[in-house]
Design a protein around this motif. Structure first.
Motif, PDB file in Angstrom:
ATOM      1  N   TYR A   2       0.874  -1.175   0.000  1.00 35.53           N
ATOM      2  CA  TYR A   2       0.000   0.000   0.000  1.00 35.53           C
ATOM      3  C   TYR A   2       0.908   1.220   0.000  1.00 35.53           C
ATOM      4  N   TYR A   3       0.638   2.152  -0.877  1.00 34.45           N
ATOM      5  CA  TYR A   3       1.501   3.317  -1.032  1.00 34.45           C
ATOM      6  C   TYR A   3       0.625   4.558  -1.206  1.00 34.45           C
ATOM      7  N   TRP A   4       1.020   5.655  -0.569  1.00 28.96           N
ATOM      8  CA  TRP A   4       0.296   6.918  -0.689  1.00 28.96           C
ATOM      9  C   TRP A   4       1.315   8.030  -0.867  1.00 28.96           C
ATOM     10  N   SER A   5       1.014   8.971  -1.760  1.00 28.25           N
ATOM     11  CA  SER A   5       1.893  10.126  -1.915  1.00 28.25           C
ATOM     12  C   SER A   5       1.059  11.370  -2.177  1.00 28.25           C
ATOM     13  N   LEU A   6       1.586  12.490  -1.743  1.00 32.81           N
ATOM     14  CA  LEU A   6       0.958  13.792  -1.951  1.00 32.81           C
ATOM     15  C   LEU A   6       2.034  14.751  -2.409  1.00 32.81           C
ATOM     16  N   LYS A   7       1.871  15.266  -3.612  1.00 27.51           N
ATOM     17  CA  LYS A   7       2.809  16.243  -4.162  1.00 27.51           C
ATOM     18  C   LYS A   7       2.104  17.585  -4.160  1.00 27.51           C
ATOM     19  N   ASP A   8       2.633  18.524  -3.374  1.00 27.85           N
ATOM     20  CA  ASP A   8       1.974  19.825  -3.279  1.00 27.85           C
ATOM     21  C   ASP A   8       2.508  20.788  -4.335  1.00 27.85           C
ATOM     22  N   ALA A   9       1.965  21.972  -4.338  1.00 24.03           N
ATOM     23  CA  ALA A   9       2.293  22.968  -5.364  1.00 24.03           C
ATOM     24  C   ALA A   9       3.755  23.395  -5.320  1.00 24.03           C
ATOM     25  N   ASP A  10       4.409  23.228  -4.187  1.00 28.63           N
ATOM     26  CA  ASP A  10       5.810  23.613  -4.058  1.00 28.63           C
ATOM     27  C   ASP A  10       6.760  22.483  -4.435  1.00 28.63           C
ATOM     28  N   GLU A  11       6.230  21.440  -5.091  1.00 30.86           N
ATOM     29  CA  GLU A  11       7.024  20.304  -5.564  1.00 30.86           C
ATOM     30  C   GLU A  11       7.617  19.490  -4.411  1.00 30.86           C
ATOM     31  N   VAL A  12       6.993  19.509  -3.243  1.00 37.37           N
ATOM     32  CA  VAL A  12       7.418  18.698  -2.111  1.00 37.37           C
ATOM     33  C   VAL A  12       6.489  17.495  -2.046  1.00 37.37           C
ATOM     34  N   THR A  13       7.068  16.306  -1.967  1.00 44.94           N
ATOM     35  CA  THR A  13       6.289  15.077  -1.959  1.00 44.94           C
ATOM     36  C   THR A  13       6.335  14.439  -0.578  1.00 44.94           C
ATOM     37  N   ARG A  14       5.167  14.101  -0.062  1.00 40.11           N
ATOM     38  CA  ARG A  14       5.052  13.376   1.207  1.00 40.11           C
ATOM     39  C   ARG A  14       4.577  11.966   0.871  1.00 40.11           C
ATOM     40  N   THR A  15       5.209  10.964   1.469  1.00 40.19           N
ATOM     41  CA  THR A  15       4.845   9.585   1.153  1.00 40.19           C
ATOM     42  C   THR A  15       4.610   8.771   2.413  1.00 40.19           C
ATOM     43  N   LYS A  16       3.784   7.758   2.269  1.00 36.93           N
ATOM     44  CA  LYS A  16       3.568   6.759   3.316  1.00 36.93           C
ATOM     45  C   LYS A  16       3.543   5.410   2.625  1.00 36.93           C
ATOM     46  N   ARG A  17       4.036   4.381   3.313  1.00 35.76           N
ATOM     47  CA  ARG A  17       3.992   3.051   2.724  1.00 35.76           C
ATOM     48  C   ARG A  17       3.657   2.022   3.795  1.00 35.76           C
ATOM     49  N   LEU A  18       3.044   0.938   3.326  1.00 38.54           N
ATOM     50  CA  LEU A  18       2.660  -0.156   4.203  1.00 38.54           C
ATOM     51  C   LEU A  18       2.846  -1.449   3.419  1.00 38.54           C
ATOM     52  N   ILE A  19       3.635  -2.369   3.951  1.00 35.83           N
ATOM     53  CA  ILE A  19       3.864  -3.656   3.296  1.00 35.83           C
ATOM     54  C   ILE A  19       3.340  -4.743   4.223  1.00 35.83           C
ATOM     55  N   LEU A  20       2.430  -5.547   3.689  1.00 36.68           N
ATOM     56  CA  LEU A  20       1.849  -6.647   4.451  1.00 36.68           C
ATOM     57  C   LEU A  20       2.310  -7.964   3.851  1.00 36.68           C
ATOM     58  N   THR A  21       2.697  -8.907   4.714  1.00 33.35           N
ATOM     59  CA  THR A  21       3.159 -10.215   4.265  1.00 33.35           C
ATOM     60  C   THR A  21       2.214 -11.275   4.812  1.00 33.35           C
ATOM     61  N   PHE A  22       1.846 -12.210   3.943  1.00 35.18           N
ATOM     62  CA  PHE A  22       0.915 -13.278   4.301  1.00 35.18           C
ATOM     63  C   PHE A  22       1.607 -14.627   4.173  1.00 35.18           C
ATOM     64  N   ASP A  23       1.105 -15.594   4.923  1.00 36.52           N
ATOM     65  CA  ASP A  23       1.521 -16.990   4.777  1.00 36.52           C
ATOM     66  C   ASP A  23       0.261 -17.828   4.927  1.00 36.52           C
ATOM     67  N   ASN A  24      -0.038 -18.646   3.933  1.00 33.41           N
ATOM     68  CA  ASN A  24      -1.284 -19.431   3.897  1.00 33.41           C
ATOM     69  C   ASN A  24      -2.502 -18.524   4.068  1.00 33.41           C
ATOM     70  N   ASP A  25      -2.485 -17.387   3.390  1.00 32.87           N
ATOM     71  CA  ASP A  25      -3.565 -16.391   3.399  1.00 32.87           C
ATOM     72  C   ASP A  25      -3.813 -15.755   4.757  1.00 32.87           C
ATOM     73  N   LEU A  26      -2.860 -15.864   5.681  1.00 31.35           N
ATOM     74  CA  LEU A  26      -2.972 -15.220   6.988  1.00 31.35           C
ATOM     75  C   LEU A  26      -1.869 -14.191   7.136  1.00 31.35           C
ATOM     76  N   LEU A  27      -2.203 -13.040   7.707  1.00 31.26           N
ATOM     77  CA  LEU A  27      -1.250 -11.942   7.898  1.00 31.26           C
ATOM     78  C   LEU A  27      -0.211 -12.337   8.933  1.00 31.26           C
ATOM     79  N   ILE A  28       1.080 -12.252   8.529  1.00 30.37           N
ATOM     80  CA  ILE A  28       2.146 -12.622   9.464  1.00 30.37           C
ATOM     81  C   ILE A  28       3.084 -11.460   9.779  1.00 30.37           C
TER      82      ILE A  28
END
Length: 113
Positions: A73-99
């Motif tokens: 999951y990734y989110w970014s916001l680029k404002d008018a002053d060309e500054v980018t703010r980002t957030k990220r979330l990585i989820l890992t599963f094993d046998n369809d369960l979140l680990i």
């Protein structure tokens, strides 16, 4: 004739000065990706299945073709002053369960020069 020369010169000067930084073009903020909030991440629990995670966060932005057990999951916001703010979330599963939950929710500020 002098009157028209003055008007043309004044108009040319005005047009030349209108390109200065004082008269900037309006730029909108550009938001891309999944909205990731701390409240949503707190709802995640190790052991949840993929459908429960999808209900909480929505469909992941990036589906890894080489590893079906990783959701990005990734989110970014680029404002008018060309500054980018980002957030990220990585989820890992094993046998369809979140680990594993790997998150970086503090917004980075990346200046693009």
């Amino acid at each position: 004739m002098k009157k028209y020369t003055f008007i043309v010169l004044a108009l040319a000067t005005f047009l030349a000065l209108s390109g200065c930084s004082r008269f900037r073009v309006y730029k909108i903020d550009i938001q891309q990706g999944n909205v990731i909030s701390a409240e949503k991440v707190e709802q995640l629990e190790i052991g949840m299945d993929k459908s429960q995670v999808r209900f909480v966060l929505g469909t992941p932005l990036v589906a890894d073709t080489f590893n079906a057990n990783r959701w990005d999951y990734y989110w970014s916001l680029k404002d008018a002053d060309e500054v980018t703010r980002t957030k990220r979330l990585i989820l890992t599963f094993d046998n369809d369960l979140l680990i594993e939950i790997d998150s970086q929710l503090d917004a980075q500020i990346v200046s693009e020069d």
